[in-house]
Design a protein around this motif. Structure first.
Motif, short mmCIF file in Angstrom:
data_model
loop_
_atom_site.label_atom_id
_atom_site.label_comp_id
_atom_site.label_asym_id
_atom_site.label_seq_id
_atom_site.Cartn_x
_atom_site.Cartn_y
_atom_site.Cartn_z
N TYR A 4 0.82 -1.21 0.00
CA TYR A 4 0.00 0.00 0.00
C TYR A 4 0.86 1.27 0.00
CZ TYR A 4 0.57 0.78 5.09
OH TYR A 4 1.05 1.02 6.33
N LEU A 36 -5.26 0.73 8.83
CA LEU A 36 -5.08 -0.56 8.16
C LEU A 36 -4.88 -1.69 9.16
CD1 LEU A 36 -2.94 0.40 5.08
CD2 LEU A 36 -5.07 -0.89 5.02
N GLU A 37 -4.20 -1.42 10.23
CA GLU A 37 -3.99 -2.43 11.26
C GLU A 37 -5.33 -2.86 11.87
OE1 GLU A 37 -1.93 -1.88 15.44
OE2 GLU A 37 -0.46 -1.77 13.80
N ASN A 40 -7.18 -4.96 9.36
CA ASN A 40 -6.63 -6.30 9.24
C ASN A 40 -6.82 -7.16 10.49
OD1 ASN A 40 -5.57 -6.34 6.56
ND2 ASN A 40 -3.97 -4.95 7.24
N LEU A 41 -6.80 -6.56 11.65
CA LEU A 41 -6.80 -7.34 12.90
C LEU A 41 -8.01 -7.11 13.79
CD1 LEU A 41 -3.04 -6.78 13.81
CD2 LEU A 41 -4.06 -8.73 12.62
N ARG A 57 -17.00 -10.01 6.05
CA ARG A 57 -15.62 -9.82 5.58
C ARG A 57 -15.64 -9.07 4.25
NH1 ARG A 57 -11.54 -8.85 7.82
NH2 ARG A 57 -11.52 -10.73 9.07
N VAL A 61 -14.00 -5.31 3.61
CA VAL A 61 -12.99 -5.08 2.57
C VAL A 61 -13.46 -4.02 1.58
CG1 VAL A 61 -11.79 -6.15 0.61
CG2 VAL A 61 -11.93 -7.36 2.79
N HIS A 64 -13.66 -0.45 3.34
CA HIS A 64 -12.34 0.11 3.61
C HIS A 64 -11.62 0.48 2.32
CE1 HIS A 64 -8.27 0.56 5.25
NE2 HIS A 64 -8.92 0.90 6.37
N THR A 131 -13.09 2.53 10.71
CA THR A 131 -12.61 1.35 11.45
C THR A 131 -12.64 1.57 12.95
OG1 THR A 131 -10.33 2.12 11.23
CG2 THR A 131 -11.10 0.52 9.60
#
Length: 177
Positions: A4, A36-37, A40-41, A57, A61, A64, A131
């Motif tokens: 990215y 982004l963290e 992802n998590l 999911r 995706v 985001h 997020t």
């Protein structure tokens, strides 16, 4: 797949590593990197091993990616907006098997559309849910799912200038032989 950071540089964007996310306004301390963290998590309230939860999911995706198009390739907008359109407007029950089919369809589509661009909405105006909102406001699986659906729908609506174009893509995808 490109990193990215490399894609942002390729798109002429300097990534900020302090404060809020420069693209969606998420209440982060390390900017896009933390956003982004979390992407992802985060969202641990949902058991993604359960097939019934896979839709969330996809929604995560898509939302985001469309809030942060500067860190993705230009055709990602077509894919993620088309997928949201198929889910929200056509009620398609999306599965992992459909994603490569849509990607293949778009690969054929874009051969004749090399000058077609989906211009993103203005930065920080691609939906107010981020997020960090989901991470901070989700107290259980039900709340998390509801907030993710609202997030994806809100981002999808912010891209309304391109809904007729992705409707043509969706129809072509649905009618493929």
């Amino acid at each position: 797949m490109q990193d990215y950071i490399d894609l942002a540089e390729k798109n002429g964007v300097a990534l900020l590593d302090r404060g809020q996310c420069q693209f969606c306004g998420a209440n982060t301390k390390r900017g896009i990197h933390e956003c982004l963290e979390i992407f992802n998590l985060g969202f641990q309230e949902i058991d993604f091993s359960n097939i019934e939860n896979h839709i969330y999911r996809f929604l995560i995706v898509d939302a985001h990616t469309l809030q942060h198009p500067e860190i993705h390739g230009r055709w990602n907008n077509h894919f993620h907006l088309s997928r949201l359109h198929l889910i929200f407007e056509y009620g398609i029950k999306w599965t992992y098997e459909l994603s490569p089919k849509l990607s293949d369809y778009l690969n054929k589509y874009k051969v004749h559309k090399q000058n077609e661009f989906l211009t993103p909405p203005e930065i920080l105006k691609r939906g107010t849910i981020t997020t960090t909102d989901i991470k901070e406001k989700s107290t259980n699986e039900k709340d998390c799912k509801e907030l993710i659906r609202k997030w994806a729908l809100e981002v999808y609506e912010k891209w309304s200038a391109h809904h007729s174009l992705v409707d043509d893509i969706a129809k072509g995808f649905l009618n493929r032989k």
